[in-house]
Design an enzyme around this catalytic site. Structure first.
Site, mmCIF file in Angstrom:
data_model
loop_
_atom_site.group_PDB
_atom_site.id
_atom_site.type_symbol
_atom_site.label_atom_id
_atom_site.label_comp_id
_atom_site.label_asym_id
_atom_site.label_seq_id
_atom_site.Cartn_x
_atom_site.Cartn_y
_atom_site.Cartn_z
ATOM 1 N N THR A 1 13.543 36.518 -19.559
ATOM 2 C CA THR A 1 13.564 37.550 -20.609
ATOM 3 C C THR A 1 13.649 38.924 -19.954
ATOM 4 O OG1 THR A 1 11.145 37.564 -20.616
ATOM 5 C CG2 THR A 1 12.219 36.302 -22.357
ATOM 6 N N GLN B 1 15.106 41.670 -28.627
ATOM 7 C CA GLN B 1 15.677 40.588 -27.802
ATOM 8 C C GLN B 1 17.157 40.346 -28.093
ATOM 9 O OE1 GLN B 1 13.246 36.948 -28.155
ATOM 10 N NE2 GLN B 1 12.812 37.245 -25.992
ATOM 11 N N TYR C 1 18.472 38.113 -25.220
ATOM 12 C CA TYR C 1 17.923 36.749 -25.189
ATOM 13 C C TYR C 1 18.375 35.958 -26.421
ATOM 14 C CZ TYR C 1 14.220 33.188 -24.606
ATOM 15 O OH TYR C 1 13.521 32.020 -24.432
ATOM 16 N N GLY D 1 9.630 26.910 -30.065
ATOM 17 C CA GLY D 1 9.026 28.129 -30.582
ATOM 18 C C GLY D 1 8.237 28.797 -29.469
ATOM 19 N N TYR D 2 7.143 29.440 -29.825
ATOM 20 C CA TYR D 2 6.324 30.129 -28.814
ATOM 21 C C TYR D 2 5.395 29.120 -28.141
ATOM 22 C CZ TYR D 2 8.167 34.657 -30.034
ATOM 23 O OH TYR D 2 9.018 35.719 -30.203
ATOM 24 N N ILE D 3 5.639 28.925 -26.846
ATOM 25 C CA ILE D 3 4.935 27.912 -26.053
ATOM 26 C C ILE D 3 4.036 28.627 -25.057
ATOM 27 C CG2 ILE D 3 5.265 25.880 -24.574
ATOM 28 C CD1 ILE D 3 6.493 25.592 -27.426
HETATM 29 N N1 CAA Z 1 9.493 44.272 -36.418
HETATM 30 C C1 CAA Z 1 9.608 45.566 -36.801
HETATM 31 N N2 CAA Z 1 9.239 46.594 -36.022
HETATM 32 C C2 CAA Z 1 8.708 46.308 -34.841
HETATM 33 C C3 CAA Z 1 8.543 44.986 -34.383
HETATM 34 C C4 CAA Z 1 8.953 43.956 -35.232
HETATM 35 N N3 CAA Z 1 8.836 42.663 -34.879
HETATM 36 N N4 CAA Z 1 8.015 45.020 -33.137
HETATM 37 C C5 CAA Z 1 7.827 46.332 -32.832
HETATM 38 N N5 CAA Z 1 8.238 47.095 -33.876
HETATM 39 C C6 CAA Z 1 8.232 48.537 -33.958
HETATM 40 C C7 CAA Z 1 6.866 49.111 -33.607
HETATM 41 O O1 CAA Z 1 6.034 49.074 -34.740
HETATM 42 C C8 CAA Z 1 7.238 50.527 -33.167
HETATM 43 O O2 CAA Z 1 7.472 51.319 -34.303
HETATM 44 P P1 CAA Z 1 6.992 52.840 -34.319
HETATM 45 O O3 CAA Z 1 7.676 53.480 -33.127
HETATM 46 O O4 CAA Z 1 7.480 53.321 -35.632
HETATM 47 O O5 CAA Z 1 5.509 52.770 -34.193
HETATM 48 C C9 CAA Z 1 8.603 50.342 -32.510
HETATM 49 O O6 CAA Z 1 9.119 49.079 -32.989
HETATM 50 C C10 CAA Z 1 8.528 50.290 -30.999
HETATM 51 O O7 CAA Z 1 7.602 49.265 -30.675
HETATM 52 P P2 CAA Z 1 6.942 49.224 -29.249
HETATM 53 O O8 CAA Z 1 6.132 50.436 -29.016
HETATM 54 O O9 CAA Z 1 6.279 47.889 -29.070
HETATM 55 O O10 CAA Z 1 8.256 49.357 -28.339
HETATM 56 P P3 CAA Z 1 8.458 48.961 -26.876
HETATM 57 O O11 CAA Z 1 9.800 49.463 -26.518
HETATM 58 O O12 CAA Z 1 7.310 49.333 -26.003
HETATM 59 O O13 CAA Z 1 8.478 47.376 -26.936
HETATM 60 C C11 CAA Z 1 9.340 45.265 -27.372
HETATM 61 C C12 CAA Z 1 9.383 46.731 -27.744
HETATM 62 C C13 CAA Z 1 9.720 45.085 -25.899
HETATM 63 C C14 CAA Z 1 10.360 44.550 -28.213
HETATM 64 C C15 CAA Z 1 7.918 44.694 -27.573
HETATM 65 O O14 CAA Z 1 7.553 44.928 -28.909
HETATM 66 C C16 CAA Z 1 7.873 43.216 -27.315
HETATM 67 O O15 CAA Z 1 7.733 42.771 -26.176
HETATM 68 N N6 CAA Z 1 7.974 42.382 -28.353
HETATM 69 C C17 CAA Z 1 7.939 40.934 -28.213
HETATM 70 C C18 CAA Z 1 9.308 40.392 -28.110
HETATM 71 C C19 CAA Z 1 9.211 38.891 -28.067
HETATM 72 O O16 CAA Z 1 8.727 38.227 -28.985
HETATM 73 N N7 CAA Z 1 9.687 38.288 -27.003
HETATM 74 C C20 CAA Z 1 9.600 36.883 -26.870
HETATM 75 C C21 CAA Z 1 9.342 36.560 -25.431
HETATM 76 S S1 CAA Z 1 8.934 34.851 -25.213
HETATM 77 C C22 CAA Z 1 10.362 34.074 -25.475
HETATM 78 O O17 CAA Z 1 11.404 34.644 -25.631
HETATM 79 C C23 CAA Z 1 10.296 32.570 -25.474
HETATM 80 C C24 CAA Z 1 10.913 32.009 -26.660
HETATM 81 O O18 CAA Z 1 12.029 31.487 -26.575
HETATM 82 C C25 CAA Z 1 10.182 32.015 -27.933
#
Ligand code: CAA
Length: 240
Positions: free
Chosen positions: A86, A144, A147, A178-180
């Site tokens: 990722t 993502q 990804y 899903g999330y593991i």
């Molecule tokens: N829906 C709507 N808005 C969202 C959101 C969502 N799901 N997530 C974050 N936001 C918003 C926040 O509320 C914030 O809004 P404001 O600026 O208005 O407050 C804005 O987006 C920015 O959020 P962050 O401060 O968190 O921004 P960042 O740049 O620091 O991080 C990110 C963004 C990298 C996407 C972080 O939120 C993150 O890591 N999210 C998780 C992503 C994820 O689920 N990855 C899966 C990894 S595991 C995997 O991929 C395995 C698999 O196959 C399942």
């Protein structure tokens, strides 16, 4: 004769569980890895499974790596394309390099590995390819685009290659975890992960062994009628 399986990204996380489950079920297993020598060494000491180092994003390294496995274990019957990375970030923050890395590894890796084993599988009229996709390739995920695009691509790749393999005894399927509970998911910020887990009907993260169980089903000799399918194992988070 025991069938030979390669698991990419096979020394950690979901891949480790798949490697171990295959070995326990009697397969000869080669676990590929790319970066973490220490973890690979510990994995081999613990499991007795040989770890082979190459980068699945490299077409040439896949060809050389597979040739080495063939020399050591024999022709490859099963490939589990699990290696994945990722580089999460919103579109505003995501650079081109983060896009390329994720596409080259997660999706390019499937192509490179399949190219390296495909002709042999078709000639021998038997093969099992299992590609590890993701719930986030099915449903999308904030932050993502790279990804989700790669994993979504895996699902299309699977359905296309399955059509080529079907008349030749080679099945191609995908699992969409899903999330593991792995290092990859542990890297998601805690406050974000908490909200994600709250949306999983089963009420918890999945376990790597729960994905391995699906792989065992798909690679079995008597699973020849299952091809082009996607098995979602996600605790009910996305019913698709
Ligand atoms: N829906 C709507 N808005 C969202 C959101 C969502 N799901 N997530 C974050 N936001 C918003 C926040 O509320 C914030 O809004 P404001 O600026 O208005 O407050 C804005 O987006 C920015 O959020 P962050 O401060 O968190 O921004 P960042 O740049 O620091 O991080 C990110 C963004 C990298 C996407 C972080 O939120 C993150 O890591 N999210 C998780 C992503 C994820 O689920 N990855 C899966 C990894 S595991 C995997 O991929 C395995 C698999 O196959 C399942």
């Amino acid at each position: 004769m025991a069938r030979v399986a390669i698991v990419t990204g096979g020394t950690r996380g979901i891949g480790e569980a798949v490697s171990v489950a295959l070995k326990q079920a009697g397969y000869k297993v080669a676990a590929n890895y790319c970066g973490n020598d220490e973890r690979a060494k510990a994995f081999t000491e613990k499991t007795g499974i040989t770890a082979y180092k190459w980068d699945v994003a490299s077409f040439e390294e896949c060809a050389t790596g597979v040739a080495k496995v063939v020399a050591d274990l024999g022709p490859v019957d099963i490939v589990v394309n699990n290696a994945g990375i990722t580089r999460d970030g919103t579109m505003r923050k995501m650079g081109r390099a983060n896009w390329d890395e994720v596409l080259d590894t997660n999706l390019g890796g499937c192509f490179n590995m399949c190219k390296a084993v495909w002709d042999g599988m078709v000639e021998r009229q038997f093969g099992r390819v299992v590609n590890i996709g993701s719930i986030n390739g099915q449903a999308g995920q904030y932050g993502q685009v790279n990804y989700a695009a790669a994993k979504s691509g895996i699902h299309g790749f699977t359905k296309a290659l399955a059509q080529e393999g079907a008349p030749k005894g080679v099945t191609v399927n995908a699992i969409a975890p899903g999330y593991i509970d792995t290092d990859m998911v542990a890297a998601v910020p805690a406050n974000v992960l908490e909200k994600i887990v709250a949306k999983i009907p089963v009420g918890r993260l999945g376990k790597a062994a729960e994905i391995a169980r699906g792989v065992l089903f798909l690679v079995a000799d008597d699973a020849g009628f299952v091809t082009g399918s996607t098995m979602s194992i996600n605790g009910g988070q996305h019913m698709y």
